[in-house]
Design an enzyme around this catalytic site. Structure first.
Site, PDB file in Angstrom:
ATOM      1  N   SER A 104       0.478  -2.032   0.036  1.00  0.00           N
ATOM      2  CA  SER A 104       0.271  -0.288  -0.038  1.00  0.00           C
ATOM      3  C   SER A 104       1.045   1.526  -0.223  1.00  0.00           C
ATOM      4  O   SER A 104       1.857   1.116  -1.074  1.00  0.00           O
ATOM      5  CB  SER A 104      -0.798  -0.043   1.090  1.00  0.00           C
ATOM      6  OG  SER A 104      -1.631   1.128   1.200  1.00  0.00           O
ATOM      7  N   ASP A 241      -2.784   6.479  -3.698  1.00  0.00           N
ATOM      8  CA  ASP A 241      -1.464   5.614  -2.992  1.00  0.00           C
ATOM      9  C   ASP A 241      -0.535   4.596  -3.975  1.00  0.00           C
ATOM     10  O   ASP A 241      -1.400   4.260  -4.795  1.00  0.00           O
ATOM     11  CB  ASP A 241      -1.646   5.651  -1.071  1.00  0.00           C
ATOM     12  CG  ASP A 241      -2.255   3.928  -1.493  1.00  0.00           C
ATOM     13  OD1 ASP A 241      -3.499   3.612  -2.522  1.00  0.00           O
ATOM     14  OD2 ASP A 241      -2.570   2.867  -0.268  1.00  0.00           O
ATOM     15  N   ASP A 243      -1.052   1.415  -3.619  1.00  0.00           N
ATOM     16  CA  ASP A 243      -1.929   0.133  -4.575  1.00  0.00           C
ATOM     17  C   ASP A 243      -3.019   1.015  -5.083  1.00  0.00           C
ATOM     18  O   ASP A 243      -4.591   0.151  -5.063  1.00  0.00           O
ATOM     19  CB  ASP A 243      -2.285  -0.749  -3.087  1.00  0.00           C
ATOM     20  CG  ASP A 243      -2.791  -0.448  -2.323  1.00  0.00           C
ATOM     21  OD1 ASP A 243      -2.794   0.565  -1.925  1.00  0.00           O
ATOM     22  OD2 ASP A 243      -3.875  -1.805  -1.667  1.00  0.00           O
TER      23      ASP A 243
END
Length: 449
Positions: A104, A241, A243
């Protein structure tokens, strides 16, 4: 041994904590547990595997695919795509399991493994615990036709874009938008979706090299986006971000529009169109008090959950609700997705701008963010934070001082010997003063040194 699964899958420093061996073993264990739960009953099991652009994702993808195939699961590799795209494809392709390799918003050396069950839902805690318990067990390996096959799905991104565009109620013609993709998984799909809907797009953070993901850019570093919005005189900026399960925004003047404000805008949009279930929105305990005040003023009910988008989703599904999320930009639009989807959120936010003809800053003014100070007090016995009398007395005194125009929240970290002290108040100085005072009491009372 510490629990492997956190609130968002298994994460760690790639090739040290999260190794190829662990990825292989986790995948095999997941296949066994899901088989015993009846997930694969009556058919040959299939799984979707995707990743973000991190260099370590290449060997982890190979390990996960090998583990699943060795356990008899056919693997469909979709390559570099956002986490919500993997969740969507897990549902739309009707497969039994989705696996996303990403950490992430974390830096490039980290990575993670996140599993989705059939329908694109995150695994329940008890299923994750069962998988963890089965790692490294002896098992009867299939041979011949029993082993899984590995294939690629080159148009997975196109399928996801088609779906995103189909959910947006109106076009974005006339809007000039800057997007910061954090050199991450949405570097192709997000700009393309915006262009398909008619927006003029300026791209930054779209040159992933496997090592620069989230590096000084994206939703955790908004300065580049703010500068680009002002430089290009854009109507708004959107940041994701690594992902792309988060979305934050910047208005035309460079002011940040956070997750609370985005949720407020979209909740009121849904209500206007008769699509806000039960006139209720879900937020975590960390949502700004200004959000709650605004929603109550607008006649909406706010349900609070623990921090973590999985808890937001659980509350939404339990009550059949439409929208929920976190200040960090995880926003769940349950009519369209079973997980936080930053690209989807950004498109719907901009659709509201286009629909109303109002600047994003004007829409965001529906709520006023109260100054919020967060201090992490490390090296303390977090288990006593809610039982220590000195802390309870200090919190009570702070709450009396704040009255109804502020609040105090002390929250033990889920992973570290740390207590988070959060204070909101009408003024920054007051919030800062009380937060530091409480942090000092916590440090003095709970110190383990």
């Amino acid at each position: 041994m510490a629990r492997l699964f956190g609130t968002d899958g298994v994460r760690g420093l790639a090739n040290r904590e999260l190794t190829a061996e662990l990825a292989l073993d986790l995948s095999i264990a997941a296949a066994h547990v899901l088989a015993e739960l009846g997930t694969f009953a009556g058919h040959r099991p299939r799984a979707v595997v995707g990743r973000d652009p991190r260099a370590s994702g290449e060997f982890l993808e190979a390990a996960v695919s090998a583990g699943l195939a060795s356990a008899g699961v056919d693997v469909i590799r979709v390559g570099v795509l956002p986490t919500p795209a993997v969740a969507h494809l897990t549902e739309s392709l009707g497969v039994d399991l989705g696996v996303m390799l990403s950490a992430s918003h974390n830096p490039a050396p980290d990575n993670g493994i996140k599993f989705f069950s059939r329908g694109g839902l995150k695994l329940a805690d008890e299923v994750e615990e069962a998988i963890e318990a089965r790692i490294g067990e002896q098992w009867d390996r299939p041979v011949g036709v029993g082993v899984g096959r590995i294939t690629d799905l080159p148009d997975g991104g196109a399928q996801y874009i088609d779906y995103l565009v189909s959910t947006v109620p109106n076009r974005l013609d006339g809007l000039k938008i800057v997007v910061d993709e954090a050199h991450g998984a949405a570097f192709r799909v997000s700009p393309e979706a915006l262009r398909r809907l008619g927006a003029e797009v300026v791209e930054i953070g779209v040159q992933p090299d496997g090592l620069n993901i989230n590096e000084g850019c994206g939703s955790t570093h908004l300065d580049l986006l703010r500068e680009a919005v002002l430089e290009h005189q854009a109507d708004a900026g959107i940041a994701h971000d690594g992902d792309a399960d988060r979305c934050l925004a910047v208005d035309a003047s460079g002011e940040v529009v956070d997750g609370d404000q985005i949720i407020a805008i979209l909740a009121l949009t849904l209500r206007e169109h008769g699509k806000l279930a039960k006139d209720t929105v879900v937020a975590t305990v960390m949502a700004n008090l200004g959000f709650k005040i605004a929603m109550e003023r607008e006649g909406l009910t706010v349900i609070e959950t623990a921090v973590g988008d999985r808890y937001v989703l659980e509350a939404m599904r339990a009550d059949g609700l439409s929208i929920g999320g976190e200040q960090s930009g995880h926003v769940i639009l349950l009519d369209h997705a079973n997980t936080g989807d930053g690209v989807l959120t950004g498109l719907h936010l901009l659709a509201r701008v286009a629909e109303t003809g109002k600047p994003l800053g004007e829409l965001a003014a529906v709520m006023r963010r109260l100054p919020q100070i967060l201090i992490n007090v490390k090296g303390v016995d977090k288990s006593r934070v809610h039982s220590a009398m000195q802390i309870s007395d200090a919190v009570a005194a702070a709450e009396r001082e704040l009255g109804e125009s502020g609040r105090v929240l002390l929250r033990p970290s889920g992973t570290e010997p740390m207590v988070r002290v959060m204070v909101e108040a009408e003024s920054h100085d007051l919030a800062e003063s009380i937060a530091h005072r409480l942090a000092g009491v916590v440090r003095e009372t709970l110190s383990v040194v």
